[in-house]
Design an enzyme around this catalytic site. Structure first.
Site, short mmCIF file in Angstrom:
data_model
loop_
_atom_site.label_atom_id
_atom_site.label_comp_id
_atom_site.label_asym_id
_atom_site.label_seq_id
_atom_site.Cartn_x
_atom_site.Cartn_y
_atom_site.Cartn_z
N GLY A 1 0.80 -1.22 0.00
CA GLY A 1 0.00 0.00 0.00
C GLY A 1 0.83 1.26 0.00
O GLY A 1 2.03 1.23 -0.31
N HIS B 1 4.61 2.17 -7.91
CA HIS B 1 3.61 1.10 -7.99
C HIS B 1 2.79 1.23 -9.28
O HIS B 1 2.44 0.23 -9.90
CB HIS B 1 2.65 1.17 -6.80
CG HIS B 1 3.30 0.92 -5.48
ND1 HIS B 1 3.52 1.90 -4.55
CD2 HIS B 1 3.79 -0.23 -4.92
CE1 HIS B 1 4.09 1.40 -3.48
NE2 HIS B 1 4.28 0.10 -3.68
N SER C 1 9.52 5.66 -2.93
CA SER C 1 9.35 4.68 -1.86
C SER C 1 8.27 5.19 -0.92
O SER C 1 8.19 6.41 -0.67
CB SER C 1 10.66 4.53 -1.07
OG SER C 1 10.42 3.87 0.16
N SER C 2 7.46 4.28 -0.41
CA SER C 2 6.41 4.69 0.54
C SER C 2 7.04 5.31 1.77
O SER C 2 6.46 6.17 2.43
CB SER C 2 5.58 3.47 0.95
OG SER C 2 5.14 2.80 -0.21
N ARG C 3 8.27 4.90 2.09
CA ARG C 3 8.95 5.40 3.28
C ARG C 3 9.35 6.88 3.15
O ARG C 3 9.58 7.54 4.16
CB ARG C 3 10.19 4.57 3.58
CG ARG C 3 9.88 3.22 4.16
CD ARG C 3 11.13 2.60 4.77
NE ARG C 3 10.79 1.52 5.67
CZ ARG C 3 10.66 0.26 5.32
NH1 ARG C 3 10.84 -0.08 4.07
NH2 ARG C 3 10.34 -0.66 6.22
N HIS D 1 2.40 4.73 -4.94
CA HIS D 1 2.97 5.92 -5.56
C HIS D 1 3.28 5.59 -7.02
O HIS D 1 2.89 4.52 -7.51
CB HIS D 1 4.23 6.38 -4.81
CG HIS D 1 5.20 5.27 -4.55
ND1 HIS D 1 5.87 4.62 -5.55
CD2 HIS D 1 5.57 4.66 -3.39
CE1 HIS D 1 6.63 3.68 -5.03
NE2 HIS D 1 6.47 3.67 -3.72
N ASP E 1 13.83 -2.84 -4.93
CA ASP E 1 14.18 -3.87 -3.94
C ASP E 1 14.83 -5.01 -4.71
O ASP E 1 14.24 -6.07 -4.89
CB ASP E 1 12.91 -4.34 -3.21
CG ASP E 1 12.30 -3.22 -2.41
OD1 ASP E 1 12.97 -2.70 -1.51
OD2 ASP E 1 11.15 -2.83 -2.70
N GLN F 1 15.26 -8.36 -2.96
CA GLN F 1 13.96 -9.03 -2.84
C GLN F 1 13.57 -9.67 -4.17
O GLN F 1 13.13 -10.83 -4.22
CB GLN F 1 12.91 -7.99 -2.42
CG GLN F 1 11.47 -8.46 -2.60
CD GLN F 1 10.46 -7.49 -2.03
OE1 GLN F 1 10.27 -7.44 -0.84
NE2 GLN F 1 9.78 -6.72 -2.88
O1 PAF Z 1 7.94 -4.93 -1.77
C1 PAF Z 1 6.94 -4.97 -1.02
O2 PAF Z 1 6.10 -4.07 -0.97
C2 PAF Z 1 6.75 -6.19 -0.13
O3 PAF Z 1 7.97 -6.66 0.34
C3 PAF Z 1 5.93 -7.31 -0.78
C4 PAF Z 1 6.62 -7.88 -1.99
C5 PAF Z 1 4.58 -6.76 -1.17
C6 PAF Z 1 5.72 -8.45 0.21
O4 PAF Z 1 5.05 -8.02 1.36
#
Ligand code: PAF
Length: 250
Positions: free
Chosen positions: A9, A15, A158-160, A12, A127, A130
């Site tokens: 969520g 996404h 970034s949401s942060r 931005h 990320d 990830q």
């Molecule tokens: O990148 C993210 O927002 C999260 O790590 C994800 C992939 C949605 C998993 O919770």
């Protein structure tokens, strides 16, 4: 079949780019929004994670999502669920600084895949570790990476970022400056020097790591490494920032 865009969520433009890419792959695009407690090391960070559900539905829909899904904890984690292990890549760099983080990520991604059964899923390159770990999960779902979207001044979306003051935001720009300069360096050694010397000019940035890796296994790159990427992580005003860029010469 559908394409899944897993998110936490506070959507931005980064996404939006993922959702738009997903829409080019299939006409069914599911955006999941779940702040996954399993991937946070401390409660405070989960509580501070921005939540903007109404805006998220609007942004996702405009970008082309056909379904916006807010699963509950119980939907994803039925009684007796098992936490998965992220493997060797899960305990270095981000994984070393955030123990258990990637186990939480692979666990939730696995459950999201099991419940939505997509043919493809889209994740951001911001990320990068990830993304690599999710690719290594070897699920039947095809994993698509999308390049990082940046603000006009180069700050990675970034949401942060929402948690930074104006002053903190200015300090955070050092990350983009360091990566943009280092990626043009003639050797790995010089690139690492540029990363560190540039970051050290900004008092507001507290470095965790800054180096150049081999994209395949995250070992430190050498001159013969085929695909090299500069990576940085650190904190500004207590907010963790990560970013990366492919080296120009690769
Ligand atoms: O990148 C993210 O927002 C999260 O790590 C994800 C992939 C949605 C998993 O919770």
């Amino acid at each position: 079949m559908s394409v899944l865009v897993p998110t936490m969520g506070a959507l931005h433009k980064g996404h939006q780019a993922l959702i738009k890419r997903a829409r080019t792959l299939d006409k069914e695009v599911i955006v999941s929004i779940f702040v996954n407690p399993l991937q946070f090391e401390n409660k405070e960070d989960i509580e501070k994670y921005p939540r903007t559900p109404e805006r998220d539905i609007e942004i996702a829909t405009i970008a082309g999502a056909t379904q916006v899904w807010f699963p509950e904890f119980e939907d994803l984690y039925p009684e007796g669920f098992q936490t998965l292990n992220a493997g060797p890549l899960g305990s270095i760099f981000e994984g070393a600084s955030r123990p258990g983080h990637f186990d939480g990520v692979v666990t939730v991604v696995n459950r999201l895949f099991a419940l939505t059964k997509p043919s493809k899923a889209v994740f951001g390159e911001k990320d990068f570790q990830q993304l690599s770990i999710i690719k290594a999960m070897k699920s039947k779902v095809e994993i698509i990476g999308v390049p990082t979207v940046r603000e006009f001044d180069g700050l990675a979306m970034s949401s942060r970022n929402l948690r930074l003051t104006q002053e903190g935001r200015n300090s955070a720009l050092v990350v983009n400056r360091a990566l943009s300069a280092a990626r043009l360096a003639p050797t790995v050694e010089i690139a690492i020097e540029i990363l560190n010397s540039t970051l050290s000019t900004e008092a507001g940035f507290k470095k965790d790591y800054a180096t150049v890796i081999d994209e395949n296994d995250f070992s430190i790159a050498t001159e013969t490494t085929q695909s090299k990427r500069a990576i940085i992580a650190g904190w500004v005003e207590g907010v963790r920032l990560i970013d990366n860029m492919p080296m120009a010469g690769r």
